[in-house]
Design a protein around this motif. Structure first.
Motif, PDB file in Angstrom:
ATOM      1  N   MET A 193       5.121  -3.263   3.323  1.00  0.00           N
ATOM      2  CA  MET A 193       5.604  -4.239   2.338  1.00  0.00           C
ATOM      3  C   MET A 193       4.932  -5.657   2.755  1.00  0.00           C
ATOM      4  O   MET A 193       5.452  -6.341   3.477  1.00  0.00           O
ATOM      5  CB  MET A 193       7.192  -4.247   2.490  1.00  0.00           C
ATOM      6  N   LYS A 248       4.868 -10.921  -1.701  1.00  0.00           N
ATOM      7  CA  LYS A 248       4.210 -10.965  -2.824  1.00  0.00           C
ATOM      8  C   LYS A 248       3.350 -12.356  -3.131  1.00  0.00           C
ATOM      9  O   LYS A 248       4.131 -13.264  -2.657  1.00  0.00           O
ATOM     10  CB  LYS A 248       5.178 -10.726  -4.115  1.00  0.00           C
ATOM     11  N   ARG A 288       7.112 -15.176  -4.174  1.00  0.00           N
ATOM     12  CA  ARG A 288       7.967 -14.426  -3.137  1.00  0.00           C
ATOM     13  C   ARG A 288       9.194 -14.180  -3.398  1.00  0.00           C
ATOM     14  O   ARG A 288       9.616 -13.037  -3.129  1.00  0.00           O
ATOM     15  CB  ARG A 288       7.833 -15.222  -1.799  1.00  0.00           C
ATOM     16  N   PHE A 309      11.728 -11.936  -7.693  1.00  0.00           N
ATOM     17  CA  PHE A 309      12.551 -10.918  -7.983  1.00  0.00           C
ATOM     18  C   PHE A 309      14.082 -11.410  -7.610  1.00  0.00           C
ATOM     19  O   PHE A 309      14.846 -11.193  -8.527  1.00  0.00           O
ATOM     20  CB  PHE A 309      12.210  -9.470  -7.213  1.00  0.00           C
ATOM     21  N   LEU A 310      14.268 -12.196  -6.717  1.00  0.00           N
ATOM     22  CA  LEU A 310      15.661 -12.688  -6.394  1.00  0.00           C
ATOM     23  C   LEU A 310      15.988 -13.639  -7.518  1.00  0.00           C
ATOM     24  O   LEU A 310      17.011 -13.743  -7.940  1.00  0.00           O
ATOM     25  CB  LEU A 310      15.660 -13.527  -5.101  1.00  0.00           C
ATOM     26  N   GLN A 317      17.081 -11.754 -10.418  1.00  0.00           N
ATOM     27  CA  GLN A 317      18.317 -11.037 -10.343  1.00  0.00           C
ATOM     28  C   GLN A 317      19.381 -12.079 -10.535  1.00  0.00           C
ATOM     29  O   GLN A 317      20.269 -11.923 -11.250  1.00  0.00           O
ATOM     30  CB  GLN A 317      18.317 -10.507  -9.159  1.00  0.00           C
ATOM     31  N   VAL A 365      22.144 -14.771   5.366  1.00  0.00           N
ATOM     32  CA  VAL A 365      20.745 -14.294   5.018  1.00  0.00           C
ATOM     33  C   VAL A 365      19.835 -15.549   4.664  1.00  0.00           C
ATOM     34  O   VAL A 365      20.444 -16.528   3.845  1.00  0.00           O
ATOM     35  CB  VAL A 365      20.588 -13.487   3.540  1.00  0.00           C
ATOM     36  N   TYR A 366      18.598 -15.734   5.179  1.00  0.00           N
ATOM     37  CA  TYR A 366      17.975 -16.809   4.943  1.00  0.00           C
ATOM     38  C   TYR A 366      17.040 -16.625   3.785  1.00  0.00           C
ATOM     39  O   TYR A 366      16.268 -15.683   3.405  1.00  0.00           O
ATOM     40  CB  TYR A 366      16.787 -16.998   6.103  1.00  0.00           C
ATOM     41  N   VAL A 367      17.379 -17.535   2.750  1.00  0.00           N
ATOM     42  CA  VAL A 367      16.630 -17.751   1.627  1.00  0.00           C
ATOM     43  C   VAL A 367      16.844 -19.094   1.170  1.00  0.00           C
ATOM     44  O   VAL A 367      17.604 -19.747   1.484  1.00  0.00           O
ATOM     45  CB  VAL A 367      17.657 -17.013   0.363  1.00  0.00           C
ATOM     46  N   ALA A 404      17.543  -7.729  -3.684  1.00  0.00           N
ATOM     47  CA  ALA A 404      16.349  -8.874  -3.957  1.00  0.00           C
ATOM     48  C   ALA A 404      17.109 -10.048  -3.022  1.00  0.00           C
ATOM     49  O   ALA A 404      15.989 -10.559  -2.366  1.00  0.00           O
ATOM     50  CB  ALA A 404      16.997  -9.335  -5.341  1.00  0.00           C
ATOM     51  N   LEU A 409      18.239  -9.430   0.181  1.00  0.00           N
ATOM     52  CA  LEU A 409      17.601  -9.210   1.491  1.00  0.00           C
ATOM     53  C   LEU A 409      16.081  -9.324   1.373  1.00  0.00           C
ATOM     54  O   LEU A 409      15.554  -8.910   2.354  1.00  0.00           O
ATOM     55  CB  LEU A 409      18.079  -7.756   1.800  1.00  0.00           C
ATOM     56  N   TYR A 452      13.847  -7.602  -0.640  1.00  0.00           N
ATOM     57  CA  TYR A 452      12.980  -6.460  -1.046  1.00  0.00           C
ATOM     58  C   TYR A 452      12.304  -6.592  -2.466  1.00  0.00           C
ATOM     59  O   TYR A 452      12.954  -7.255  -3.432  1.00  0.00           O
ATOM     60  CB  TYR A 452      13.730  -5.106  -0.948  1.00  0.00           C
ATOM     61  N   PRO A 453      11.039  -5.866  -2.473  1.00  0.00           N
ATOM     62  CA  PRO A 453      10.429  -6.368  -4.160  1.00  0.00           C
ATOM     63  C   PRO A 453      11.023  -5.357  -4.983  1.00  0.00           C
ATOM     64  O   PRO A 453      11.697  -4.034  -4.289  1.00  0.00           O
ATOM     65  CB  PRO A 453       9.016  -6.005  -3.738  1.00  0.00           C
ATOM     66  N   LYS A 454      10.860  -5.390  -6.127  1.00  0.00           N
ATOM     67  CA  LYS A 454      11.663  -4.714  -7.371  1.00  0.00           C
ATOM     68  C   LYS A 454      11.028  -3.161  -7.322  1.00  0.00           C
ATOM     69  O   LYS A 454      11.869  -2.107  -7.253  1.00  0.00           O
ATOM     70  CB  LYS A 454      11.038  -5.250  -8.672  1.00  0.00           C
ATOM     71  N   TYR A 490      10.104  -1.422  -4.909  1.00  0.00           N
ATOM     72  CA  TYR A 490      10.293  -0.678  -3.573  1.00  0.00           C
ATOM     73  C   TYR A 490      11.708  -0.311  -3.961  1.00  0.00           C
ATOM     74  O   TYR A 490      12.122   0.901  -3.729  1.00  0.00           O
ATOM     75  CB  TYR A 490      10.265  -1.674  -2.322  1.00  0.00           C
ATOM     76  N   LEU A 491      12.636  -1.065  -4.397  1.00  0.00           N
ATOM     77  CA  LEU A 491      14.110  -0.781  -4.686  1.00  0.00           C
ATOM     78  C   LEU A 491      14.146   0.396  -5.922  1.00  0.00           C
ATOM     79  O   LEU A 491      14.931   1.236  -5.663  1.00  0.00           O
ATOM     80  CB  LEU A 491      14.823  -1.861  -4.978  1.00  0.00           C
TER      81      LEU A 491
END
Lengths: 341, 246
Positions: A1, A4, A83, A86-87, A90, A174-176, B121, B123, B125-127, B129-130
């Protein structure tokens, strides 16, 4: 992984192309204003070209530094977005989904809310208490523009203010990059601002059929007005959310402050009302960012032309300034958040 | 990096952490102002960690033991980047995934399905992958059709199963476990224990905090013993555990 990453060359190409297209559109719409500005049209175009060239040079430098594995401010920002793309997606979609999750009309409220607010305020302020003063033309639309812009802004601030303390359970585990939390709150709230443009335009269109107010090419400038407002809101959100961690008073203070700010901004009244009675207020109004954003929108929609060139500069200055202030305060304090939440 | 260090995936280098505690935690401007005026803002200094160094090689399972307040949780927080150490540094060679305290990243108005993506997300992880792992997570959690209802309607056992599934079905590079979770009914407990063992033997680097010495003996390759905010002993499982017991 792998982490990105975006291709900076591609991003730069899009960025430059986007700026070019926006620049051309603005120039076409605002040509009369450009000709009327103090430095004259030729000097203005040269200035624009210089700025554009500077952007290109910076992008090239960013790409070449990236090849050597070094970072630049913009480059790092772009890769951080890549990077956590996606987060971000979401979190924004979560906020947006939850907002209307348990309501029957759902997202329709984004359209309905400004309309209802406008109807109430229109009835109150045009029939019961006439505060129009200078006999504002097209008062209904004048009011609606103000309400949509200002409510959008306070909504962004209210949402983002609690972003850090509301996500305490995550931040301590969590580190973000913490900036993501308030910024995504503002973004999800600004989806609403964008959606509320629809009823605004619709009402203007219908109202205009009867009252001779026609939408014009100038509405192409609406996205620009929104971007400027959202940038300002992001800065404000960063500032409020970081202060909120240390002083919970901010929440109550902001409640009062935003109400005061609403009355300090000509939303229900017009600036003409103050002229002659309180000229110092008119002067002071120049320092109220919201006045400029609201006026920007009104000029586009009601006058059907571009705002004066100086207005662009003032709005941009406020947006970038607020973004820098908010970002700076947030950055300086973010390491201490964990100890206080 | 030299050859011996090639496999080091995590390096904690001389880390110290100082907390400054104001007499009371001041959370209002008024309080702060009166305290400042009376010049009464005193800070008590408190070193939660002093010169802690150790490193973890790829694929190792390292246990951290110590009494309450020895600094175990602070160490984990510094490693995962939540706290910045006052001095010293941490080198991280991979993605760190904390086993979240159950459900702390959940949103109760969203469905289980949406929560899997939200939590994944967070944690990191990319989309894609999930998406690929989604069926596996669902199967492991044994939630079935309940996955499509908002989790505020879940029982606590269902919530825990979902949280555990998200944390472990995906393969983290470095997993941080603060006390092993025993969740769900007996059957699921056995399954989750087996999954943890599988993770620990399957190449995932694990940092593992526990008070249960039997678990440590069973699972770890090496043990770090923290006492009085500093490293008392690092080494072989048996050696350290025996010394700790005394």
């Amino acid at each position: 992984m792998d982490v990105k990453k975006y291709n900076l060359k591609k991003v730069s190409t899009y960025l430059i192309a986007g700026v070019l297209v926006c620049g051309v559109i603005i120039n076409l719409i605002a040509w009369p204003q450009i000709c009327a500005c103090q430095i004259g049209s030729t000097a203005f175009v040269i200035l624009e070209l210089i700025l554009f060239a500077a952007l290109c040079v910076y992008c090239m430098r960013m790409i070449s530094r990236d090849r050597r594995g070094e970072g630049t401010l913009l480059g790092n920002a772009i890769q951080t977005i890549a990077r956590y793309e996606f987060l971000i997606e979401q979190l924004v979609s979560r906020d947006f989904k939850i907002k209307y999750k348990r309501s029957v009309l759902g997202v329709f409220w984004s359209f309905l809310n400004p309309l209802l607010m406008m109807s109430i305020q229109y009835v109150v302020f045009s029939n019961l208490l006439d505060v129009r003063g200078g006999n504002v033309p097209h008062y209904a639309i004048y009011l609606l523009c103000g309400i949509v812009m200002f409510n959008g802004f306070t909504d962004c601030c209210n949402q983002s203010m609690r972003a850090i303390i509301g996500n305490a359970s995550l931040i301590t585990k969590v580190y973000v990059p913490k900036m993501i939390y308030p910024v995504t709150k503002v973004l999800s709230a600004s989806i609403n601002i964008v959606l509320s443009m629809l009823p605004l335009l619709l009402v203007t269109f219908i109202y205009g059929l009867f009252n001779g107010l026609y939408l014009n090419w100038s509405i192409l400038l609406i996205p620009l007005a929104l971007v400027l407002l959202i940038m300002f809101a992001v800065g404000m959100g960063l500032l409020l959310s970081s202060l909120m961690v240390f002083f919970h008073d901010v929440e109550f203070l902001w409640g009062v402050l935003s109400t005061a700010w609403m009355y300090a901004t000509p939303i229900i009244y017009s600036l003409e009302l103050l002229k002659g009675k309180a000229d110092w207020l008119v002067t002071l109004m120049q320092f109220n960012p919201m006045y400029h954003y609201v006026t920007f929108m009104r000029t586009i929609i009601i006058n059907g032309c571009s705002p004066a060139i100086s207005e662009y500069a003032i709005c941009l200055l406020f947006s970038v300034g607020m973004l820098l202030i908010g970002g700076y305060v947030f950055h300086k304090t973010e390491d201490k958040f964990v100890l206080y939440i | 990096m030299s050859d011996a260090n090639k496999n080091v995936i995590l390096k904690v280098d001389d880390v110290s952490m100082r907390f400054r505690m104001a007499n009371d935690r001041v959370t209002s401007i008024k309080e702060m102002a009166t305290l400042l005026l009376r010049n009464k803002v005193e800070f008590k200094e408190f070193w939660a960690l002093k010169n802690v160094s150790f490193d973890v090689k790829k694929g190792e399972v390292v246990g951290i033991i110590g009494r309450n307040g020895a600094g175990k949780s602070t160490t984990l927080k510094i490693i995962s980047g939540i706290l910045k150490p006052t001095t010293g540094s941490v080198y991280r060679g991979g993605r760190i995934v904390p086993m979240l305290e159950l459900g702390s990243g959940f949103d109760h108005d969203l469905t289980g399905h949406e929560n899997i993506f939200l939590n994944g997300a967070v944690l990191g992880y990319p989309k894609e992958y999930l998406k690929a792992k989604y069926d596996e997570i669902l199967a492991f959690s044994e939630l079935g059709d309940f996955i499509n209802i908002p989790i505020r309607n879940y029982s606590s056992g269902m919530l825990m199963r979902l949280a555990f599934s998200i944390a472990t079905v995906v393969n983290p590079e470095i997993l941080i476990v603060d006390e092993i979770l025993s969740v769900g009914d007996e059957n699921f407990q056995r399954k989750s224990y087996a999954r943890m063992m599988e993770l620990m033997h399957g190449g995932t680097t694990v940092l593992f905090v526990s008070h249960d010495l039997n678990q440590i003996r069973n699972m770890c390759n090496r043990v770090v013993w923290l006492e009085d905010h500093t490293v008392k002993m690092i080494g072989d499982v048996k050696e350290v555990c025996d010394a700790y017991k005394l």
